[in-house]
Motif scaffolding. Structure first.
Motif, short mmCIF file in Angstrom:
data_model
loop_
_atom_site.label_atom_id
_atom_site.label_comp_id
_atom_site.label_asym_id
_atom_site.label_seq_id
_atom_site.Cartn_x
_atom_site.Cartn_y
_atom_site.Cartn_z
N GLU A 18 17.49 -12.56 157.71
CA GLU A 18 16.58 -11.50 158.20
C GLU A 18 16.63 -9.81 157.50
O GLU A 18 15.35 -9.65 156.90
CB GLU A 18 16.20 -11.71 159.47
CG GLU A 18 14.89 -11.40 159.67
CD GLU A 18 14.47 -9.74 159.72
OE1 GLU A 18 13.58 -9.11 159.74
OE2 GLU A 18 15.82 -9.39 160.49
N VAL A 19 17.36 -9.58 157.29
CA VAL A 19 17.68 -7.43 157.38
C VAL A 19 17.66 -7.98 155.48
O VAL A 19 16.83 -6.81 154.66
CB VAL A 19 19.17 -7.26 157.91
CG1 VAL A 19 18.95 -5.85 157.43
CG2 VAL A 19 18.82 -7.66 159.46
N ARG A 22 14.50 -9.10 153.97
CA ARG A 22 13.37 -7.45 154.01
C ARG A 22 13.37 -6.06 153.56
O ARG A 22 12.29 -5.14 153.35
CB ARG A 22 13.94 -6.87 156.08
CG ARG A 22 12.74 -5.24 156.43
CD ARG A 22 12.65 -5.73 157.65
NE ARG A 22 13.47 -6.26 158.88
CZ ARG A 22 14.38 -5.18 159.07
NH1 ARG A 22 14.72 -4.52 159.00
NH2 ARG A 22 15.78 -5.97 160.48
N HIS A 23 14.86 -5.77 152.96
CA HIS A 23 15.30 -4.47 152.82
C HIS A 23 15.54 -5.38 151.22
O HIS A 23 15.42 -4.27 150.43
CB HIS A 23 16.54 -4.03 152.88
CG HIS A 23 16.25 -3.58 154.07
ND1 HIS A 23 15.68 -1.83 154.62
CD2 HIS A 23 17.25 -4.11 155.60
CE1 HIS A 23 16.36 -1.40 155.94
NE2 HIS A 23 16.20 -2.25 156.64
N ARG A 24 15.47 -6.32 150.64
CA ARG A 24 15.49 -6.96 149.37
C ARG A 24 16.34 -6.55 149.28
O ARG A 24 17.19 -6.06 147.52
CB ARG A 24 14.47 -6.59 148.27
CG ARG A 24 13.24 -7.02 149.12
CD ARG A 24 13.12 -8.51 148.43
NE ARG A 24 11.69 -9.13 148.58
CZ ARG A 24 11.12 -9.73 149.46
NH1 ARG A 24 11.10 -9.53 151.08
NH2 ARG A 24 9.34 -9.80 149.76
N ALA A 29 20.99 -3.69 154.13
CA ALA A 29 21.08 -4.67 154.66
C ALA A 29 22.07 -4.01 155.25
O ALA A 29 22.72 -3.88 156.62
CB ALA A 29 20.67 -5.53 154.17
N GLU A 32 21.63 -0.94 157.57
CA GLU A 32 21.17 -1.03 159.03
C GLU A 32 22.00 -2.00 160.08
O GLU A 32 22.46 -1.33 161.23
CB GLU A 32 19.82 -2.09 158.92
CG GLU A 32 19.23 -2.03 159.85
CD GLU A 32 17.87 -3.01 159.78
OE1 GLU A 32 17.77 -3.72 160.87
OE2 GLU A 32 17.29 -2.62 158.72
N ILE A 73 12.09 -18.06 155.85
CA ILE A 73 12.07 -16.25 156.47
C ILE A 73 11.02 -16.17 158.02
O ILE A 73 11.05 -15.25 158.39
CB ILE A 73 12.04 -14.93 155.18
CG1 ILE A 73 12.19 -13.51 155.96
CG2 ILE A 73 10.78 -15.10 154.43
CD1 ILE A 73 14.02 -14.08 156.73
N ARG A 77 11.87 -15.07 161.29
CA ARG A 77 11.31 -13.69 162.12
C ARG A 77 10.67 -14.10 163.32
O ARG A 77 10.45 -13.10 164.20
CB ARG A 77 9.99 -13.25 160.74
CG ARG A 77 11.25 -12.02 160.09
CD ARG A 77 10.32 -11.55 159.15
NE ARG A 77 11.30 -11.43 157.97
CZ ARG A 77 10.46 -10.64 156.60
NH1 ARG A 77 9.28 -11.06 156.34
NH2 ARG A 77 11.51 -9.64 155.93
#
Length: 296
Positions: A18-19, A22-24, A29, A32, A73, A77
């Motif tokens: 997921e992270v 989100r950041h591609r 990731a 974070e 995804i 989410r």
């Protein structure tokens, strides 16, 4: 149905997926999540192996979700949002109380004391409604009010004296560097008088300099007492203010009492609240404010 959830994939792998989506980026990731980039990449590879599908196309500078990854995804989410919401619902929410005060009482008396309150009562969430308008307990959702006046304030309202209005003349010590405090009306006329909406200067001058004083005084007027006090702190003149409002500034050397004596105001400050509205949280706030007011 036996209620079994079936075999779930690795939750660590799902979070890494997921992270990263989100950041591609595995690198962002990792920042974070507080792990290494290699650990994130390994968790995602493990998830792909467990699912038997490829979730990302690894490009030179970015990650691109595959068709399966885009579909997956969205559901993941939603699942994480449901878990976060359910977890938040388990946690006790702070009790919120609204206190109605004048802007000057809020800025010069209440707000400087709030760190002590929040440290002692982290479970209580105070909302300060600072306005010159008298807020309603029902209409504005006010739980407790600080009122300047004389009781009774209305039917069904409980009151407690907070402190009396004692008006004193203060200024910045900077203003006295090259001259002495005024002893006569003529000497007072050499200073700028800072006025607020209450305009207590005429009565104060009559009381401490005599009714025969005919000197011409220069001054600056403010709609809020707190602004007049700030102007005095900045060295712009002498202000008349409630002793309780300037006590901290005097103790810390920003202001000093320039004229001996004081003036009693026409009203005093009271705590006011509906008699029927009783709660441990309200009693705690009333008790704390009363304790602070007694601590001169």
């Amino acid at each position: 149905m036996n209620g079994s959830l079936g075999k779930l994939p690795s939750l660590n792998g799902l979070k890494a997926f997921e992270v990263s989506a989100r950041h591609r980026s595995f690198r962002l990731a990792a920042e974070e999540l507080g792990v290494t980039q290699g650990a994130v990449a390994q968790q995602v590879r493990g998830l792909e192996a467990e699912l038997g599908v490829k979730l990302f196309e690894r490009m030179p500078r970015t990650l691109v979700l595959t068709g399966e990854g885009r579909g997956y995804i969205a559901d993941i989410r939603r699942a994480f949002e449901i878990i976060a919401e359910a977890t938040g619902d388990l946690r006790p929410q702070p009790v919120r109380l609204t206190i109605s005060t004048t802007p000057t009482f809020a800025s010069k008396w209440l707000i400087p004391r709030l760190p002590d309150f929040t440290a002692r009562h982290p479970d209580l969430d105070l909302h300060i409604l600072a306005t010159e308008r008298i807020s309603g307990f029902q209409v504005d959702g006010v739980d407790l009010a600080v009122r300047y006046g004389r009781p009774p304030f209305g039917p069904g309202l409980a009151t407690e004296l907070l402190f009396e209005q004692e008006i004193i003349a203060v200024c910045s010590p900077v203003l006295l560097r090259d001259r002495k405090p005024p002893k006569t009306s003529e000497e007072l006329a050499d200073y700028v008088l800072l006025h607020d909406a209450h305009n207590s200067w005429p009565e104060f001058i009559d009381r401490h300099f005599g009714r025969a004083a005919q000197a011409s005084y220069k001054g600056i007027s403010f709609s809020q007492t707190s602004h007049a006090i700030e102007a005095a702190i900045a060295g712009q003149g002498i202000v008349l203010a409630n002793r309780d409002f300037v006590a901290r500034d005097m103790a810390e050397g920003r202001l000093t009492q320039i004229i001996e004596g004081s003036l009693s105001g026409p009203s005093d400050f009271y705590l006011v609240w509906p008699r029927y509205r009783k709660s441990p949280a309200l009693e705690t706030v009333i008790g704390w404010i009363s304790e602070e007011a007694r601590r001169k």
